[in-house]
Design a protein around this motif. Structure first.
Motif, short mmCIF file in Angstrom:
data_model
loop_
_atom_site.label_atom_id
_atom_site.label_comp_id
_atom_site.label_asym_id
_atom_site.label_seq_id
_atom_site.Cartn_x
_atom_site.Cartn_y
_atom_site.Cartn_z
N THR A 151 2.46 13.95 -9.27
CA THR A 151 3.30 15.17 -9.46
C THR A 151 3.90 15.29 -11.07
OG1 THR A 151 4.24 14.49 -7.24
CG2 THR A 151 5.56 15.89 -8.64
N THR A 152 4.13 14.24 -11.71
CA THR A 152 4.51 14.05 -13.02
C THR A 152 3.25 14.74 -14.02
OG1 THR A 152 5.36 11.92 -12.54
CG2 THR A 152 5.26 12.72 -15.24
N ALA A 153 1.97 14.52 -13.59
CA ALA A 153 0.74 15.18 -14.34
C ALA A 153 0.81 16.57 -14.10
CB ALA A 153 -0.62 14.25 -13.85
N CYS A 154 0.93 16.82 -12.88
CA CYS A 154 0.90 18.43 -12.62
C CYS A 154 1.98 19.14 -13.29
CB CYS A 154 1.27 18.65 -10.98
SG CYS A 154 -0.40 18.13 -10.07
N ALA A 155 3.45 18.52 -13.18
CA ALA A 155 4.28 19.07 -13.99
C ALA A 155 3.85 19.31 -15.30
CB ALA A 155 5.37 18.26 -13.88
N SER A 156 3.36 18.19 -16.10
CA SER A 156 3.26 18.17 -17.44
C SER A 156 1.97 19.16 -17.78
CB SER A 156 2.90 16.81 -18.12
OG SER A 156 1.65 16.22 -17.26
N ASP A 157 0.98 19.32 -16.95
CA ASP A 157 0.09 20.32 -16.94
C ASP A 157 0.73 21.77 -16.94
OD1 ASP A 157 -2.79 19.06 -15.34
OD2 ASP A 157 -1.96 18.80 -17.47
N ALA A 158 1.45 21.99 -15.87
CA ALA A 158 1.98 23.31 -15.88
C ALA A 158 2.99 23.67 -17.36
CB ALA A 158 3.10 23.42 -14.56
N LEU A 159 3.67 22.58 -17.60
CA LEU A 159 4.34 22.76 -18.84
C LEU A 159 3.59 23.03 -19.91
CD1 LEU A 159 7.53 22.09 -18.86
CD2 LEU A 159 7.15 19.88 -20.05
N ARG A 174 0.83 -1.27 -0.19
CA ARG A 174 0.05 0.07 0.14
C ARG A 174 0.86 1.23 -0.18
NH1 ARG A 174 -5.12 1.76 0.84
NH2 ARG A 174 -4.75 3.20 2.48
N ALA A 175 1.99 1.16 0.79
CA ALA A 175 2.89 2.63 0.93
C ALA A 175 3.67 2.53 -0.37
CB ALA A 175 3.83 2.14 1.95
N ALA A 176 3.62 1.47 -1.03
CA ALA A 176 4.52 1.73 -2.21
C ALA A 176 3.50 1.92 -3.40
CB ALA A 176 4.83 0.36 -2.83
N LEU A 177 2.13 1.75 -3.52
CA LEU A 177 1.36 1.97 -4.26
C LEU A 177 0.88 3.72 -4.08
CD1 LEU A 177 -1.43 -0.79 -4.50
CD2 LEU A 177 0.28 0.12 -6.22
N ARG A 178 1.03 4.08 -2.77
CA ARG A 178 0.60 5.58 -2.56
C ARG A 178 1.77 6.54 -3.02
NH1 ARG A 178 -1.29 4.50 2.85
NH2 ARG A 178 0.85 4.44 3.39
N ALA A 179 3.07 5.97 -2.92
CA ALA A 179 4.32 6.45 -3.27
C ALA A 179 4.05 6.78 -4.88
CB ALA A 179 5.61 5.88 -2.86
N LEU A 180 3.91 5.79 -5.61
CA LEU A 180 3.83 5.39 -7.14
C LEU A 180 2.65 6.57 -7.46
CD1 LEU A 180 4.92 3.93 -9.49
CD2 LEU A 180 3.11 2.51 -9.42
N ALA A 181 1.57 6.54 -6.72
CA ALA A 181 0.56 7.51 -7.08
C ALA A 181 0.79 8.88 -7.02
CB ALA A 181 -0.78 7.10 -6.01
N ARG A 182 1.72 9.19 -5.97
CA ARG A 182 2.22 10.63 -5.64
C ARG A 182 2.97 10.98 -6.76
NH1 ARG A 182 2.41 10.05 -0.20
NH2 ARG A 182 4.50 9.26 -0.59
N ARG A 183 3.84 10.14 -7.33
CA ARG A 183 4.71 10.38 -8.09
C ARG A 183 4.19 10.70 -9.43
NH1 ARG A 183 8.95 6.51 -7.42
NH2 ARG A 183 8.02 5.31 -8.93
N GLU A 184 2.86 9.76 -9.80
CA GLU A 184 2.33 9.97 -11.23
C GLU A 184 1.75 11.46 -11.03
OE1 GLU A 184 -0.18 6.53 -11.75
OE2 GLU A 184 1.73 5.49 -12.69
#
Ligand SMILES: [Zn+2]
Length: 98
Positions: free
Chosen positions: A79-87, A67-77
């Motif tokens: 963040t990536t989505a936010c970054a690409s949105d800003a971009l 669960r912790a690993a999935l949460r970390a993965l979800a957070r990373r995704e």
């Protein structure tokens, strides 16, 4: 569900491992709550079981790690989505200002 157990059976054997494991996922997720908002009776049952049953406790730890690993993965995704949105927005601004 009928239980055929001796009256002096220890608490841990009141529910067998297979039954506990069916609910372990929801227990780890904190989803074992009744609809009225109170803790589901199973929460106590599963909690009591993993305190005395090492194989189930190990499974619980594995589920928690997963669960912790999935949460970390979800957070990373996210963040990536936010970054690409800003971009994308920045790119749109640059294109609009030309
Ligand atoms: Zn068990």
């Amino acid at each position: 569900m009928a239980q055929h157990l001796p009256p002096d059976a220890p608490v841990a054997s009141l529910t067998d491992c297979a039954h506990i494991r069916m609910h372990l996922d929801a227990f780890v997720d904190g989803e074992l709550t009744a609809f009225d908002g109170h803790d589901h009776p199973l929460t106590e049952l599963v909690g009591a079981h993993v305190r005395v049953c090492e194989p189930c406790a190990r499974l619980e730890r594995q589920l928690q790690a997963l669960r912790a690993a999935l949460r970390a993965l979800a957070r990373r995704e996210q963040t990536t989505a936010c970054a690409s949105d800003a971009l994308r927005r920045r790119a749109a601004q640059i294109l609009a200002s030309r």
